[in-house]
Design an enzyme around this catalytic site. Structure first.
Site, PDB file in Angstrom:
ATOM      1  N   ASN A 129      -7.437   1.541   4.837  1.00 49.53           N
ATOM      2  CA  ASN A 129      -7.315   2.993   4.691  1.00 49.53           C
ATOM      3  C   ASN A 129      -8.604   3.608   4.140  1.00 49.53           C
ATOM      4  O   ASN A 129      -9.342   2.960   3.397  1.00 49.53           O
ATOM      5  CB  ASN A 129      -6.135   3.301   3.761  1.00 49.53           C
ATOM      6  CG  ASN A 129      -5.840   4.786   3.689  1.00 49.53           C
ATOM      7  OD1 ASN A 129      -6.249   5.465   2.759  1.00 49.53           O
ATOM      8  ND2 ASN A 129      -5.143   5.302   4.674  1.00 49.53           N
TER       9      ASN A 129
HETATM   10  N1  PLP Z   1      -3.251   2.786   1.989  1.00 48.83           N
HETATM   11  C1  PLP Z   1      -2.590   2.774   3.164  1.00 48.83           C
HETATM   12  C2  PLP Z   1      -2.412   1.483   3.895  1.00 48.83           C
HETATM   13  C3  PLP Z   1      -2.063   3.973   3.678  1.00 48.83           C
HETATM   14  O1  PLP Z   1      -1.424   3.957   4.855  1.00 48.83           O
HETATM   15  C4  PLP Z   1      -2.252   5.174   2.956  1.00 48.83           C
HETATM   16  C5  PLP Z   1      -1.739   6.468   3.459  1.00 48.83           C
HETATM   17  O2  PLP Z   1      -1.256   6.629   4.528  1.00 48.83           O
HETATM   18  C6  PLP Z   1      -2.954   5.127   1.741  1.00 48.83           C
HETATM   19  C7  PLP Z   1      -3.436   3.918   1.295  1.00 48.83           C
HETATM   20  C8  PLP Z   1      -3.211   6.346   0.923  1.00 48.83           C
HETATM   21  O3  PLP Z   1      -2.061   6.687   0.219  1.00 48.83           O
HETATM   22  P1  PLP Z   1      -2.068   7.785  -0.980  1.00 48.83           P
HETATM   23  O4  PLP Z   1      -1.921   9.116  -0.311  1.00 48.83           O
HETATM   24  O5  PLP Z   1      -0.892   7.427  -1.803  1.00 48.83           O
HETATM   25  O6  PLP Z   1      -3.350   7.676  -1.714  1.00 48.83           O
END
Ligand code: PLP
Length: 292
Positions: A59
């Site tokens: 991400n």
């Molecule tokens: N990590 C992954 C694998 C995600 O799919 C996402 C969001 O879709 C995130 C991190 C980010 O999440 P947050 O909005 O809680 O920071």
């Protein structure tokens, strides 16, 4: 918090915050360790050599954590199945060590944003253990499925990681924001973030049964997120939550079947949990139009 051990959990606002906390703590641990090992190097020389790793499928918040932590994060090529494996990490670490860099942390993903691919935690853990590198797992979405016995495979290797986060505000029906983070040794975070002032002192300081969460996070004050977790769990129960995750999976299975039975569409990646990646056959322009 139930035992005398150094492990612990904390509720952060988002996966991005949990990843950032892990990255910052790993960085500070590495600096302390290298200063002891190499007293001839200055702190800024050491900081200039630090390097972190993740997959090119991870991400955007991983790359952002690197920007905020002022530590480059190499996005390693995932395999054709979009999974990051120990082999790719080992190669990168060996090259970096050869060139005088200091490997600090690898952030693996269970359930990537693009296709819900699961990185190979076992092989990554072996490489991290060999090179004394922190292993964090971002399971923002897929972590909710840890609750299902039929998804036990997802949990393979997580007993070997240093930290893990998953979003209760994704699969677990808790409303935004709520990201659970576990640490194998919470002292590593507390020692990195502990900044005291006279007005922050209190009589329970240092008692491990009453963790001072201001040392486990970026802000000083905290919201009472545990209350909404408690209410959700008490209202639905463990079985209710499991039923909810299973419902998502079965809806995705139905949708996958519709795509497979329709000559106009094709699957782009295997269905994983509640995610089906598909596209219209033919020119990419048709996909762009459909998305629009
Ligand atoms: N990590 C992954 C694998 C995600 O799919 C996402 C969001 O879709 C995130 C991190 C980010 O999440 P947050 O909005 O809680 O920071």
């Amino acid at each position: 918090h139930a035992t005398e051990g150094p492990g612990g959990g904390v509720i952060q606002g988002s996966a991005s915050e949990a990843v950032l906390v892990a990255v910052l703590a790993a960085r500070e641990q590495a600096v302390v360790k290298y200063r002891e090992l190499h007293p001839e190097l200055s702190e800024s020389e050491i900081r200039g050599k630090l390097i972190a790793y993740s997959s090119d499928q991870s991400n955007s918040c991983i790359e952002k954590a690197g920007v905020i932590a002022a530590m480059p994060i190499k996005l390693l090529p995932a395999g054709e199945d979009l999974i990051l494996r120990g082999e790719a990490l080992k190669k990168a670490i060996e090259e970096d060590v050869q060139e005088g860099r200091i490997p600090v942390i690898c952030i693996a993903t269970l359930g990537t944003t693009g296709t819900c691919a699961y990185d190979d935690i076992e092989s990554l853990a072996t490489v991290c253990e060999d090179h004394n590198v922190w292993l964090h797992v971002d399971a923002a979405y897929a972590g909710g499925a840890f609750a299902l016995d039929e998804c036990a495979d997802l949990r393979r290797g997580i007993d070997r990681v240093d930290s893990l986060n998953f979003n209760l505000h994704k699969f677990m029906l808790v409303n935004f924001d709520c990201s659970a983070m576990w640490l194998k040794d919470a002292n590593k975070v507390v020692d990195s973030f502990n900044v005291d002032r006279i007005y922050l002192k209190h009589k329970y300081e240092g008692q491990s049964q009453i963790p001072d969460f201001r040392h486990w996070q970026i802000p000083l004050g905290r919201r009472f997120r545990a209350l909404k977790v408690w209410i959700t769990f008490r209202t639905l129960g463990a079985e209710g939550l499991r039923a909810h995750v299973r419902k998502h999976i079965s809806l995705a299975e139905q949708f996958e079947k519709l795509v497979k039975d329709d000559k106009r569409f094709e699957l782009v990646a295997p269905r994983a949990l509640g995610l089906v990646c598909f596209r219209p056959k033919g020119d990419n322009e048709i996909t762009a139009q459909l998305l629009q």
